[in-house]
Design a protein around this motif. Structure first.
Motif, PDB file in Angstrom:
ATOM      1  N   GLY A  45     -13.920  11.877  20.820  1.00 14.85           N
ATOM      2  CA  GLY A  45     -15.277  11.544  21.562  1.00 14.85           C
ATOM      3  C   GLY A  45     -15.326  10.082  21.466  1.00 14.85           C
ATOM      4  N   VAL A  46     -14.379   9.443  20.734  1.00 19.43           N
ATOM      5  CA  VAL A  46     -14.490   8.112  20.682  1.00 19.43           C
ATOM      6  C   VAL A  46     -14.375   7.298  22.158  1.00 19.43           C
ATOM      7  CG1 VAL A  46     -13.446   5.838  19.646  1.00 19.43           C
ATOM      8  CG2 VAL A  46     -13.606   8.018  18.153  1.00 19.43           C
ATOM      9  N   PRO A  47     -15.200   6.513  22.577  1.00 18.76           N
ATOM     10  CA  PRO A  47     -15.202   6.109  23.770  1.00 18.76           C
ATOM     11  C   PRO A  47     -14.086   4.691  24.007  1.00 18.76           C
ATOM     12  CG  PRO A  47     -17.136   5.374  22.688  1.00 18.76           C
ATOM     13  CD  PRO A  47     -16.577   6.013  22.057  1.00 18.76           C
ATOM     14  N   GLY A  48     -13.792   4.555  24.987  1.00 16.07           N
ATOM     15  CA  GLY A  48     -13.008   3.210  25.338  1.00 16.07           C
ATOM     16  C   GLY A  48     -11.498   3.001  24.696  1.00 16.07           C
ATOM     17  N   VAL A  49     -11.096   3.836  24.236  1.00 12.68           N
ATOM     18  CA  VAL A  49      -9.558   3.696  23.698  1.00 12.68           C
ATOM     19  C   VAL A  49      -8.639   3.263  24.753  1.00 12.68           C
ATOM     20  CG1 VAL A  49      -7.768   4.545  22.301  1.00 12.68           C
ATOM     21  CG2 VAL A  49     -10.120   5.291  21.620  1.00 12.68           C
ATOM     22  N   GLY A  50      -8.097   2.061  24.508  1.00 13.24           N
ATOM     23  CA  GLY A  50      -7.233   1.513  25.792  1.00 13.24           C
ATOM     24  C   GLY A  50      -5.805   1.632  25.237  1.00 13.24           C
ATOM     25  N   LEU A  51      -5.492   1.605  23.639  1.00 16.22           N
ATOM     26  CA  LEU A  51      -4.391   1.619  23.036  1.00 16.22           C
ATOM     27  C   LEU A  51      -4.111   2.626  21.978  1.00 16.22           C
ATOM     28  CD1 LEU A  51      -1.237   0.570  22.750  1.00 16.22           C
ATOM     29  CD2 LEU A  51      -2.555  -1.397  21.504  1.00 16.22           C
ATOM     30  N   HIS A  81      -6.995   9.933  28.169  1.00 16.04           N
ATOM     31  CA  HIS A  81      -7.976   8.922  27.656  1.00 16.04           C
ATOM     32  C   HIS A  81      -7.708   7.572  28.483  1.00 16.04           C
ATOM     33  CE1 HIS A  81     -10.448  10.594  24.403  1.00 16.04           C
ATOM     34  NE2 HIS A  81      -9.512  11.596  24.310  1.00 16.04           N
ATOM     35  N   GLY A  82      -6.454   7.665  29.295  1.00 10.73           N
ATOM     36  CA  GLY A  82      -6.261   6.575  30.107  1.00 10.73           C
ATOM     37  C   GLY A  82      -5.757   5.371  28.914  1.00 10.73           C
ATOM     38  N   ALA A  83      -5.179   5.613  28.108  1.00 14.30           N
ATOM     39  CA  ALA A  83      -4.655   4.646  26.863  1.00 14.30           C
ATOM     40  C   ALA A  83      -3.162   4.514  26.902  1.00 14.30           C
ATOM     41  CB  ALA A  83      -5.223   5.002  25.539  1.00 14.30           C
ATOM     42  N   ALA A  84      -2.697   3.469  26.648  1.00 11.90           N
ATOM     43  CA  ALA A  84      -1.170   3.087  26.389  1.00 11.90           C
ATOM     44  C   ALA A  84      -0.946   3.672  25.271  1.00 11.90           C
ATOM     45  CB  ALA A  84      -1.051   1.607  26.406  1.00 11.90           C
ATOM     46  N   LEU A  85       0.568   3.938  24.826  1.00 14.16           N
ATOM     47  CA  LEU A  85       0.939   4.391  23.626  1.00 14.16           C
ATOM     48  C   LEU A  85       2.185   3.969  23.058  1.00 14.16           C
ATOM     49  CD1 LEU A  85       1.307   6.707  21.405  1.00 14.16           C
ATOM     50  CD2 LEU A  85       2.419   8.038  22.966  1.00 14.16           C
ATOM     51  N   VAL A  86       2.014   3.349  22.091  1.00 15.08           N
ATOM     52  CA  VAL A  86       2.999   2.573  21.350  1.00 15.08           C
ATOM     53  C   VAL A  86       3.325   3.230  19.883  1.00 15.08           C
ATOM     54  CG1 VAL A  86       3.791   0.401  20.288  1.00 15.08           C
ATOM     55  CG2 VAL A  86       2.718   0.400  22.568  1.00 15.08           C
ATOM     56  N   LEU A  87       4.813   3.388  19.485  1.00 13.11           N
ATOM     57  CA  LEU A  87       4.976   3.639  18.396  1.00 13.11           C
ATOM     58  C   LEU A  87       6.294   2.799  17.659  1.00 13.11           C
ATOM     59  CD1 LEU A  87       5.063   6.316  20.350  1.00 13.11           C
ATOM     60  CD2 LEU A  87       4.856   7.678  18.519  1.00 13.11           C
ATOM     61  N   VAL A  88       6.366   2.884  16.293  1.00 16.81           N
ATOM     62  CA  VAL A  88       7.455   2.070  15.615  1.00 16.81           C
ATOM     63  C   VAL A  88       7.805   2.758  14.662  1.00 16.81           C
ATOM     64  CG1 VAL A  88       5.651   0.742  14.087  1.00 16.81           C
ATOM     65  CG2 VAL A  88       7.866  -0.412  14.797  1.00 16.81           C
ATOM     66  N   PRO A  89       9.160   2.506  14.298  1.00 12.74           N
ATOM     67  CA  PRO A  89       9.861   3.439  13.275  1.00 12.74           C
ATOM     68  C   PRO A  89       9.002   3.100  11.926  1.00 12.74           C
ATOM     69  CG  PRO A  89      11.331   2.420  14.710  1.00 12.74           C
ATOM     70  CD  PRO A  89      10.162   1.899  15.113  1.00 12.74           C
ATOM     71  N   GLU A 110      -0.637   0.445  30.366  1.00 15.41           N
ATOM     72  CA  GLU A 110      -2.061   0.358  30.614  1.00 15.41           C
ATOM     73  C   GLU A 110      -2.603   1.462  31.428  1.00 15.41           C
ATOM     74  OE1 GLU A 110      -5.023  -3.491  31.301  1.00 15.41           O
ATOM     75  OE2 GLU A 110      -2.960  -3.452  32.215  1.00 15.41           O
ATOM     76  N   GLY A 111      -3.647   2.276  31.137  1.00 11.33           N
ATOM     77  CA  GLY A 111      -3.903   3.357  31.720  1.00 11.33           C
ATOM     78  C   GLY A 111      -3.338   4.646  31.646  1.00 11.33           C
ATOM     79  N   GLY A 112      -2.416   4.754  30.633  1.00  8.97           N
ATOM     80  CA  GLY A 112      -1.863   5.715  30.167  1.00  8.97           C
ATOM     81  C   GLY A 112      -0.635   5.998  31.167  1.00  8.97           C
TER      82      GLY A 112
END
Length: 306
Positions: A45-51, A81-89, A110-112
């Motif tokens: 329910g956290v609003p506005g997550v972009g990343l 949620h329309g968010a970008a996704l970034v992962l690192v090892p 951007e925008g998922g």
């Protein structure tokens, strides 16, 4: 939770998910897939997550199956949620399995929206790196893992790639750097032994740069510091929570799960809120105020009452 301020980038910062390909329990005690699901459900329910950021130790065993679990579960949350996704090892990850499923770690833009990658073989000796732009912020991932070791280090290749990113074409709101081993002191002897080596090399690149915040993990406990004047935020572990007040030369952790919500403003301001997932069997609700009661107390006790 209140929505992010206009122009800010809200980040869901996860770390140390330690997913397994065969469902084995982490340290023999934690179902990390269930823990991840619990964290994602709690912050739904956290609003506005972009990343959404995962700052290392995505996997416990480096298997492609474990990375597929991360891609499916965290990716589905980010897309919804329309968010970008970034992962690192991190030090538990294996670059070969990571790249096979997650490419350079910049999975959603951007925008998922899924990002396209040219799939070509890269030797495991070469650190994973990437960058993308989200809401006017450059997001740069830096691989601090050392194959076969637990400590972290910045190879010349990793430093050169970060330097190139930071001296490249300017972006409107600055840069977010994501790595696993945070360049701040560790609370326990074991984590101090496995900390990032030569953080001064990183400090030299951060000094005078447009980096607004460095996001890391590894310590399985929330911490805040700075390097070259840049805030460093360490996320709680999804898998467990380090007992940081126990004997320094011992190491223990509690079955607890958390994340960070990080807001980065267009003016460079940074606001971080740690999130702990409550255990319904142990965390008895102290009180709960409905919206009407909150509004009444705010009116009576806030500055408007003066």
């Amino acid at each position: 939770m209140q929505p992010p301020a206009a122009g800010s980038l809200r980040i869901l910062h996860l770390s140390d998910t330690h997913l397994t390909g065969d469902g084995a329990l982490h340290q023999g005690s934690v179902d990390t897939t269930a823990a991840l699901d619990a964290v994602l459900a709690h912050v739904d329910g956290v609003p506005g997550v972009g990343l959404v950021v995962v700052s290392g130790d995505v996997s416990e065993d480096g298997s492609p199956e474990s990375y597929r679990t991360a891609r499916e579960r965290i990716g589905a949350w980010a897309e919804r949620h329309g968010a970008a996704l970034v992962l690192v090892p991190g030090n538990h990850d294996l670059r070969e399995g990571f790249r096979q499923v997650l490419a350079n770690g910049h999975v959603l833009g951007e925008g998922g929206a899924p990002l396209a990658h040219t799939m070509e073989y890269t030797p495991p000796s070469v650190p994973v790196s990437g960058q993308s732009v989200v809401a006017g912020f450059r997001v740069v991932t830096v691989d601090t893992s050392v194959p076969g070791a637990g400590y972290g280090a910045l190879s010349e290749t990793a430093l050169d790639r970060l330097r190139t990113a930071l001296t490249g074409e300017p972006v409107p709101h600055g840069t977010v750097v994501v790595l696993h081993h945070p360049p701040v002191p560790s609370p326990t002897l074991l984590h101090e032994a496995l900390r990032l080596q030569d953080p001064d090399d990183l400090a030299e690149l951060l000094d005078g740069s447009d980096v607004r915040v460095v996001l890391g993990g590894h310590q399985h406990h929330h911490a805040v510091g700075s390097l070259a004047g840049v805030p460093v935020l360490v996320a709680p572990g999804v898998a467990n929570d380090t007992d940081v007040v126990g004997p320094y030369d011992e190491e223990s952790a509690h079955v607890a799960h958390g994340a960070l919500i990080v807001d980065v403003g267009p003016d460079g301001s940074v606001w971080s809120t740690p999130v702990r997932v409550p255990d319904p069997d142990r965390d008895v609700l102290a009180f709960a105020l409905d919206a009407g009661t909150v509004a009444r107390i705010a009116e009576q006790a806030g500055p408007a009452a003066r």
